[in-house]
Design a protein around this motif. Structure first.
Motif, mmCIF file in Angstrom:
data_model
loop_
_atom_site.group_PDB
_atom_site.id
_atom_site.type_symbol
_atom_site.label_atom_id
_atom_site.label_comp_id
_atom_site.label_asym_id
_atom_site.label_seq_id
_atom_site.Cartn_x
_atom_site.Cartn_y
_atom_site.Cartn_z
ATOM 1 N N GLU A 58 0.835 -1.209 0.000
ATOM 2 C CA GLU A 58 0.000 0.000 0.000
ATOM 3 C C GLU A 58 0.875 1.267 0.000
ATOM 4 O OE1 GLU A 58 -4.031 -1.602 2.302
ATOM 5 O OE2 GLU A 58 -2.260 -1.046 3.461
ATOM 6 N N ALA A 59 1.974 1.220 0.761
ATOM 7 C CA ALA A 59 2.894 2.365 0.797
ATOM 8 C C ALA A 59 3.500 2.608 -0.583
ATOM 9 C CB ALA A 59 3.996 2.123 1.824
ATOM 10 N N THR A 60 3.841 1.514 -1.268
ATOM 11 C CA THR A 60 4.406 1.636 -2.625
ATOM 12 C C THR A 60 3.385 2.262 -3.568
ATOM 13 O OG1 THR A 60 5.755 -0.313 -2.222
ATOM 14 C CG2 THR A 60 5.471 0.337 -4.526
ATOM 15 N N TYR A 61 2.143 1.797 -3.451
ATOM 16 C CA TYR A 61 1.061 2.353 -4.276
ATOM 17 C C TYR A 61 0.910 3.862 -4.024
ATOM 18 C CZ TYR A 61 -3.836 3.865 -4.683
ATOM 19 O OH TYR A 61 -4.976 4.595 -4.906
ATOM 20 N N LEU A 62 0.872 4.247 -2.742
ATOM 21 C CA LEU A 62 0.682 5.673 -2.415
ATOM 22 C C LEU A 62 1.870 6.513 -2.878
ATOM 23 C CD1 LEU A 62 -0.960 5.359 1.136
ATOM 24 C CD2 LEU A 62 -2.076 6.120 -0.978
ATOM 25 N N MET A 63 3.065 5.965 -2.760
ATOM 26 C CA MET A 63 4.233 6.724 -3.226
ATOM 27 C C MET A 63 4.224 6.866 -4.755
ATOM 28 S SD MET A 63 5.850 8.120 -0.820
ATOM 29 C CE MET A 63 7.177 8.786 -1.794
ATOM 30 N N ASP A 64 3.720 5.849 -5.437
ATOM 31 C CA ASP A 64 3.587 5.956 -6.906
ATOM 32 C C ASP A 64 2.630 7.101 -7.264
ATOM 33 O OD1 ASP A 64 5.322 3.942 -7.496
ATOM 34 O OD2 ASP A 64 3.796 2.414 -7.890
ATOM 35 N N LEU A 65 1.506 7.148 -6.525
ATOM 36 C CA LEU A 65 0.548 8.248 -6.762
ATOM 37 C C LEU A 65 1.205 9.593 -6.447
ATOM 38 C CD1 LEU A 65 -3.019 7.391 -5.383
ATOM 39 C CD2 LEU A 65 -2.120 7.081 -7.683
ATOM 40 N N GLN A 66 1.956 9.616 -5.337
ATOM 41 C CA GLN A 66 2.616 10.853 -4.914
ATOM 42 C C GLN A 66 3.612 11.332 -5.971
ATOM 43 O OE1 GLN A 66 1.844 12.608 -1.898
ATOM 44 N NE2 GLN A 66 2.914 14.043 -3.185
ATOM 45 N N ARG A 67 4.297 10.388 -6.587
ATOM 46 C CA ARG A 67 5.265 10.727 -7.649
ATOM 47 C C ARG A 67 4.538 11.389 -8.819
ATOM 48 N NH1 ARG A 67 7.387 5.764 -8.377
ATOM 49 N NH2 ARG A 67 8.478 5.931 -6.421
ATOM 50 N N ASN A 68 3.385 10.833 -9.174
ATOM 51 C CA ASN A 68 2.592 11.433 -10.253
ATOM 52 C C ASN A 68 2.150 12.848 -9.877
ATOM 53 O OD1 ASN A 68 2.670 9.410 -12.133
ATOM 54 N ND2 ASN A 68 0.675 8.559 -11.658
ATOM 55 N N ALA A 69 1.703 12.994 -8.625
ATOM 56 C CA ALA A 69 1.224 14.318 -8.177
ATOM 57 C C ALA A 69 2.367 15.330 -8.226
ATOM 58 C CB ALA A 69 0.656 14.223 -6.763
ATOM 59 N N ALA A 70 3.562 14.908 -7.800
ATOM 60 C CA ALA A 70 4.722 15.814 -7.822
ATOM 61 C C ALA A 70 5.028 16.230 -9.261
ATOM 62 C CB ALA A 70 5.930 15.126 -7.196
ATOM 63 N N ARG A 71 4.919 15.284 -10.164
ATOM 64 C CA ARG A 71 5.193 15.578 -11.585
ATOM 65 C C ARG A 71 4.194 16.615 -12.107
ATOM 66 N NH1 ARG A 71 3.695 12.930 -16.588
ATOM 67 N NH2 ARG A 71 5.294 13.374 -18.130
ATOM 68 N N VAL A 72 2.919 16.421 -11.749
ATOM 69 C CA VAL A 72 1.878 17.346 -12.215
ATOM 70 C C VAL A 72 2.118 18.749 -11.637
ATOM 71 C CG1 VAL A 72 -0.606 17.834 -12.142
ATOM 72 C CG2 VAL A 72 0.182 15.526 -12.648
ATOM 73 N N VAL A 73 2.504 18.811 -10.374
ATOM 74 C CA VAL A 73 2.798 20.101 -9.734
ATOM 75 C C VAL A 73 3.981 20.783 -10.429
ATOM 76 C CG1 VAL A 73 3.695 21.164 -7.616
ATOM 77 C CG2 VAL A 73 1.776 19.557 -7.488
ATOM 78 N N LEU A 74 5.022 20.013 -10.717
ATOM 79 C CA LEU A 74 6.200 20.593 -11.392
ATOM 80 C C LEU A 74 5.836 21.106 -12.782
ATOM 81 C CD1 LEU A 74 8.946 18.045 -10.268
ATOM 82 C CD2 LEU A 74 8.798 20.458 -9.632
ATOM 83 N N LEU A 75 4.956 20.407 -13.463
ATOM 84 C CA LEU A 75 4.517 20.875 -14.788
ATOM 85 C C LEU A 75 3.763 22.200 -14.666
ATOM 86 C CD1 LEU A 75 3.432 17.445 -16.320
ATOM 87 C CD2 LEU A 75 5.216 18.923 -17.234
ATOM 88 N N THR A 76 2.973 22.334 -13.600
ATOM 89 C CA THR A 76 2.265 23.609 -13.381
ATOM 90 C C THR A 76 3.268 24.731 -13.132
ATOM 91 O OG1 THR A 76 0.250 22.596 -12.566
ATOM 92 C CG2 THR A 76 0.684 24.831 -11.804
ATOM 93 N N ILE A 77 4.283 24.445 -12.324
ATOM 94 C CA ILE A 77 5.296 25.473 -12.037
ATOM 95 C C ILE A 77 6.025 25.861 -13.322
ATOM 96 C CG2 ILE A 77 7.452 25.912 -10.782
ATOM 97 C CD1 ILE A 77 6.181 24.017 -8.573
ATOM 98 N N GLU A 78 6.335 24.869 -14.141
ATOM 99 C CA GLU A 78 6.972 25.161 -15.438
ATOM 100 C C GLU A 78 6.058 26.068 -16.277
ATOM 101 O OE1 GLU A 78 8.137 21.677 -17.675
ATOM 102 O OE2 GLU A 78 8.559 22.855 -19.470
ATOM 103 N N GLY A 79 4.770 25.743 -16.276
ATOM 104 C CA GLY A 79 3.795 26.547 -17.031
ATOM 105 C C GLY A 79 3.711 27.974 -16.518
ATOM 106 N N LEU A 80 3.740 28.135 -15.187
ATOM 107 C CA LEU A 80 3.682 29.492 -14.613
ATOM 108 C C LEU A 80 4.907 30.300 -15.045
ATOM 109 C CD1 LEU A 80 2.398 28.726 -10.984
ATOM 110 C CD2 LEU A 80 1.064 29.571 -12.914
ATOM 111 N N GLY A 81 6.051 29.620 -15.123
ATOM 112 C CA GLY A 81 7.278 30.288 -15.585
ATOM 113 C C GLY A 81 7.149 30.721 -17.036
ATOM 114 N N ILE A 82 6.609 29.845 -17.866
ATOM 115 C CA ILE A 82 6.443 30.181 -19.291
ATOM 116 C C ILE A 82 5.479 31.354 -19.444
ATOM 117 C CG2 ILE A 82 5.500 29.325 -21.490
ATOM 118 C CD1 ILE A 82 6.624 26.548 -20.701
ATOM 119 N N ILE A 83 4.404 31.329 -18.664
ATOM 120 C CA ILE A 83 3.431 32.426 -18.734
ATOM 121 C C ILE A 83 4.091 33.749 -18.327
ATOM 122 C CG2 ILE A 83 1.321 33.337 -17.638
ATOM 123 C CD1 ILE A 83 0.352 30.340 -17.577
ATOM 124 N N ALA A 84 4.957 33.691 -17.309
ATOM 125 C CA ALA A 84 5.650 34.906 -16.861
ATOM 126 C C ALA A 84 6.584 35.439 -17.954
ATOM 127 C CB ALA A 84 6.438 34.614 -15.578
#
Lengths: 110, 153
Positions: A58-84
């Protein structure tokens, strides 16, 4: 065509810098908040595992989800930089539009 | 003396480049896709659907009502919703960041489905909700930022 390059360059730099200064704090605050959430969640998953409240699978499953969430957050930050950057470039163009168009007579190329 | 945080030499090089672009006929520069109402609405609706599902499942997951076989239609529906969002995001120019985000969300839902097949417990569902909500929030944050409200005018 006669352009005061120094004055125009200064206007462009000022306009671009103003945009970057206005937008960067928002991106930084968002990044800080989301990075903190990611770290807290990872810590929480570790605590649940240590307390035997979740299995290793279960911990492995949750960390896999967490990795995806971190990736999505980083993509948003990249997008905010491009918009700036986009806003800064367009502000720089806006700053010299009138001067360039005037220098070109009736041609409205900018 | 007050100094700028931005490297002046880099900006000094950038500005003539921008000026050249401008003189070449570019009225403004667009580096990222515009805001898309359908992506915003679609992701918002999907977040609500997923949250509703997980809140109910948290209560029933340890009963026969919560077994995976009873919830296959939910996963099928969400996969269709996500595929539609993916197609829409992929079809918009300069939208690769949102496309990648939706791809990650699809992967997360696939992982949740796989975990559900093995069995989900309330504590795992609670964590899943939190993490998925982070993903939904990040996707919506980028989409809303694309509205590009001027900051300095």
């Amino acid at each position: 065509m006669k352009l005061d390059m120094d004055a125009l360059l200064k206007s462009m730099l000022t306009a671009a810098e103003k945009e970057l200064k206005a937008r960067w704090p928002k991106a930084r605050d968002y990044a800080g908040m989301e990075f903190q959430k990611i770290l807290l969640e990872a810590q929480h998953i570790g605590e649940l595992k240590d307390a035997n409240k979740i299995t290793e699978q279960e911990a492995t499953y949750l960390m896999d989800l967490q990795r995806n969430a971190a990736r999505v957050v980083l993509l948003t930050i990249e997008g905010l930089g491009i918009i700036a950057v986009e806003a800064a470039i367009n502000a720089a163009l806006d700053a010299v539009r009138a001067a360039i168009n005037a220098a070109l007579g009736s041609w409205k190329i900018l | 003396m007050k100094t700028s945080r931005y490297p002046q030499p880099a900006l000094s090089l950038l500005c003539p480049m921008i000026l050249s672009l401008a003189l070449a006929g570019c009225m403004s520069v667009q580096l990222i896709a515009d805001y898309d109402q359908k992506i915003d609405d679609g992701v918002t609706a999907l977040q609500k659907k997923t949250e509703t599902f997980l809140v109910a499942l948290e209560r029933t997951c340890e009963t026969r009502e919560g077994v995976y076989a009873r919830h296959v239609p939910f996963y099928d529906e969400v996969k269709v919703d996500l595929a539609a969002l993916q197609v829409r995001a992929d079809a918009i120019a300069r939208n690769s960041l949102t496309s990648q985000q939706i791809q990650s969300l699809r992967d997360s839902i696939a992982k949740m489905e796989a975990q559900h097949k093995q069995g989900l417990r309330p504590i795992v569902i609670a964590e899943t909700r939190k993490i998925l909500n982070s993903e939904f929030t990040a996707i919506l944050a980028l989409e809303v930022a694309k509205k590009k409200t001027p900051t300095s005018k």
